[in-house]
Write an enzyme that holds these catalytic residues in place. Sequence first.
Site, short mmCIF file in Angstrom:
data_model
loop_
_atom_site.label_atom_id
_atom_site.label_comp_id
_atom_site.label_asym_id
_atom_site.label_seq_id
_atom_site.Cartn_x
_atom_site.Cartn_y
_atom_site.Cartn_z
N ASP A 211 0.88 -1.16 0.00
CA ASP A 211 0.00 0.00 0.00
C ASP A 211 0.92 1.21 0.00
O ASP A 211 1.54 1.53 1.02
CB ASP A 211 -0.89 -0.04 1.26
N ASP B 136 -12.82 5.01 2.18
CA ASP B 136 -11.38 5.07 2.45
C ASP B 136 -10.90 6.52 2.38
O ASP B 136 -10.77 7.09 1.31
CB ASP B 136 -10.64 4.20 1.41
N GLU C 42 -7.29 0.76 -4.12
CA GLU C 42 -7.21 0.68 -2.66
C GLU C 42 -8.52 0.21 -2.02
O GLU C 42 -8.49 -0.71 -1.20
CB GLU C 42 -6.74 2.02 -2.09
N LYS D 212 3.06 11.21 -3.92
CA LYS D 212 1.85 10.65 -4.51
C LYS D 212 0.90 11.74 -5.03
O LYS D 212 0.10 11.51 -5.92
CB LYS D 212 1.15 9.78 -3.47
P1 ADP Z 1 -2.53 7.51 3.18
O1 ADP Z 1 -3.11 6.19 2.80
O2 ADP Z 1 -2.97 8.63 2.33
O3 ADP Z 1 -1.07 7.48 3.39
P2 ADP Z 1 -3.51 7.03 5.85
O4 ADP Z 1 -4.66 6.14 5.63
O5 ADP Z 1 -2.28 6.45 6.46
O6 ADP Z 1 -3.15 7.88 4.59
O7 ADP Z 1 -4.03 8.21 6.78
C1 ADP Z 1 -3.22 9.27 7.14
C2 ADP Z 1 -4.08 10.42 7.56
O8 ADP Z 1 -4.92 10.01 8.63
C3 ADP Z 1 -3.27 11.59 8.05
O9 ADP Z 1 -3.76 12.79 7.48
C4 ADP Z 1 -3.53 11.58 9.55
O10 ADP Z 1 -3.49 12.89 10.10
C5 ADP Z 1 -4.92 11.01 9.62
N1 ADP Z 1 -5.22 10.40 10.93
C6 ADP Z 1 -4.57 9.40 11.54
N2 ADP Z 1 -5.11 9.15 12.75
C7 ADP Z 1 -6.14 10.01 12.89
C8 ADP Z 1 -7.10 10.25 13.93
N3 ADP Z 1 -7.07 9.61 15.07
N4 ADP Z 1 -8.02 11.22 13.72
C9 ADP Z 1 -8.03 11.94 12.57
N5 ADP Z 1 -7.17 11.76 11.58
C10 ADP Z 1 -6.22 10.81 11.73
MG MG Z 2 -4.27 4.75 2.19
#
Ligand code: ADP
Ligand code: MG
Length: 615
Positions: free
Chosen positions: A13, A207, A181, A76
């Site tokens: 991922d 998602d 995804e 990305k």
């Molecule tokens: P990506 O797949 O785009 O890399 P993720 O699914 O890992 O992203 O999510 C990352 C995002 O989730 C970040 O913007 C982070 O700030 C947010 N995030 C993580 N935990 C929390 C939470 N407890 N509450 C709100 N937002 C969150």
């Molecule tokens: Mg993601």
Amino acid sequence: MASKHVGHAIGIDLGTKYSCVAVWDDKNGGAKIIHNEQGNRTTPSCVAFTDSHRLVGDAAKNQAPFNPKNTIFDAKRLIGRKLSDSIIQADLNLWPFKVVAGVNDKPMISVEYKGEEKLLAAEEISSMILTKMKEIAEAFLESPVKNAVITVPAYFNDSQRKATQDAGAIAGLNIMKIINEPTAAALAYGLQKRGNCSEERNVFVFDLGGGTFDVSLVTIKDDVYEVKATAGDTHLGGEDFDNRMIDFFVKDFNKKNKVDISENPRSLRRLRTACERAKMNLSFVKETTIEVDSLFQGIDFCSLMTRSKFEELNKDLFVKCMDTVEKCLADAKVDKNSVHDVVLVGGSSRIPKLQNLVQEFFLGKDLCKSINPDEAVAYGAAVQAALLAENLSIAPDLVLLDVTPLSLGISIKGDIMCVLIPRNSMIPTKHEKLFGTFEDNQSAAKIAVYEGERTRASDNNLLGLFCLSDLNPSPRRHPIKVCFDLDENGVLKVYAEESKTGKKKEITIVNEKGRLTAQEIKRMIQEAEMYKDDDDKFKEKVEAKIALEEYVYKMSAFMEDAKVSSKIKSSQKKNIEAAIGEGRELLDGNQQKVETADFENCLHKLRSIFDPIIV
Ligand code: ADP
Ligand code: MG
């Protein structure tokens, strides 16, 4: 169907913020998330350059505050886009690193590496993250890994998908398949939670990550996973919520202190980190304080943020998310009453207000939060990888049917978009259509390929232009067959053929979107080897230094222990002390000037003095 592949096959991922890697585990009949060397199950999608080496993942993120200009994240967001893209333009102000225009308006990231400026394409940064994920898997599997399934947002367009494939090629991976995804998340959900469902179930996947938003309606019946529709926004996610809070505080700070911090990258960076932390807290508590010491010109920053204020700041963005949910269901022709399960994935799906809105929308249905929102996508990718790999005896036996997110067509007279493959068509698919020339004795036909939903072709995204030339002189309406071939990765090939003569031409989208050429990819693979070489050399040097450090420590400990040191001759003591001094001098001196061999030689010398004494 894709051909079978030999050897381990992993699922990656490749997230905007974090990446995650998993592999099918035959013993447990499920995928296993692999932790990195820090013990974390996700790795920051971050690459940093210094004057001596390159860092990827946690190490890069940790040093970001001290090296903001050379610490690259958000690749990305850049991949498969042009620099003039309004989305990139809006992001430019927020990035502490420099992005300049390359050939064909391709965004190139400028970094300083070993004292020299280097221009890197987003594909190269992504390839470095992919290589890191590959290495994490190799360390765990204790064997080389070549094959991988990589996930992309369902709403990624043709050029973004192709660029992601290129990133995989630069990383030396064999990309077995690119999957969406939310589809991967649905696979994870189906396998972990539902087992075998003989009744058809409609699963809605929501998602919301750091930079992208994707929803899909997937039906699961027996072992068949069929994506009915997908919708999303490739530029909506956690970072946008952070930005709203940052904007709010910048204005607030300005009002209170009459200073504008928006021009100062370091202050902004520190405020951003604090805001993101506050946002995450607000998913669990109703209010939180944000404190940043000496944020700007020595002024401390301290403020309260409540959950309701945060929700108010992002209200329109949350509404936008729900509009997308509605659109997806309409496209899938599934009524919200008929949705059996709603699955939340992505870090931002933890936001309570969003969960409320989703739950309300689905008429109070319980939301499935039990699959790990950070890991579900990699889990599903590993399942898909196992399906395509040959060496697994008990790989899950599933069929995955996915769709294309955007309509694909060509521009016809009057700038009208003539769709050949409508959005949400199942892939792979092939469609052809006959078109007539406009004029008598037309010698060439220009074909412009677009993706998007607007009626006017030029309002859509131009994928490529090509020309079928040397047509036979004929009256107008001379038939030309256009064929769109969309493969299982959602990547498009276009052919045009003069029906009468069979003269054929295949489109090359390379230049339109600044896609890398085969030559450029080859060069980047070589450069990746160079970086790896540098990294290995750096690692060797660190290891040699540590070995020397430990040995000097051992010698010092010996000397400090009066009981043992009193047993040796004073001339030997002198020798040992001199050797310790020499070792320390090397360890404490300017490290830029010291080579691995210097550490090794020094260790060798120390050993020749000290080893015989302690034996
Ligand atoms: P990506 O797949 O785009 O890399 P993720 O699914 O890992 O992203 O999510 C990352 C995002 O989730 C970040 O913007 C982070 O700030 C947010 N995030 C993580 N935990 C929390 C939470 N407890 N509450 C709100 N937002 C969150
Ligand atoms: Mg993601």
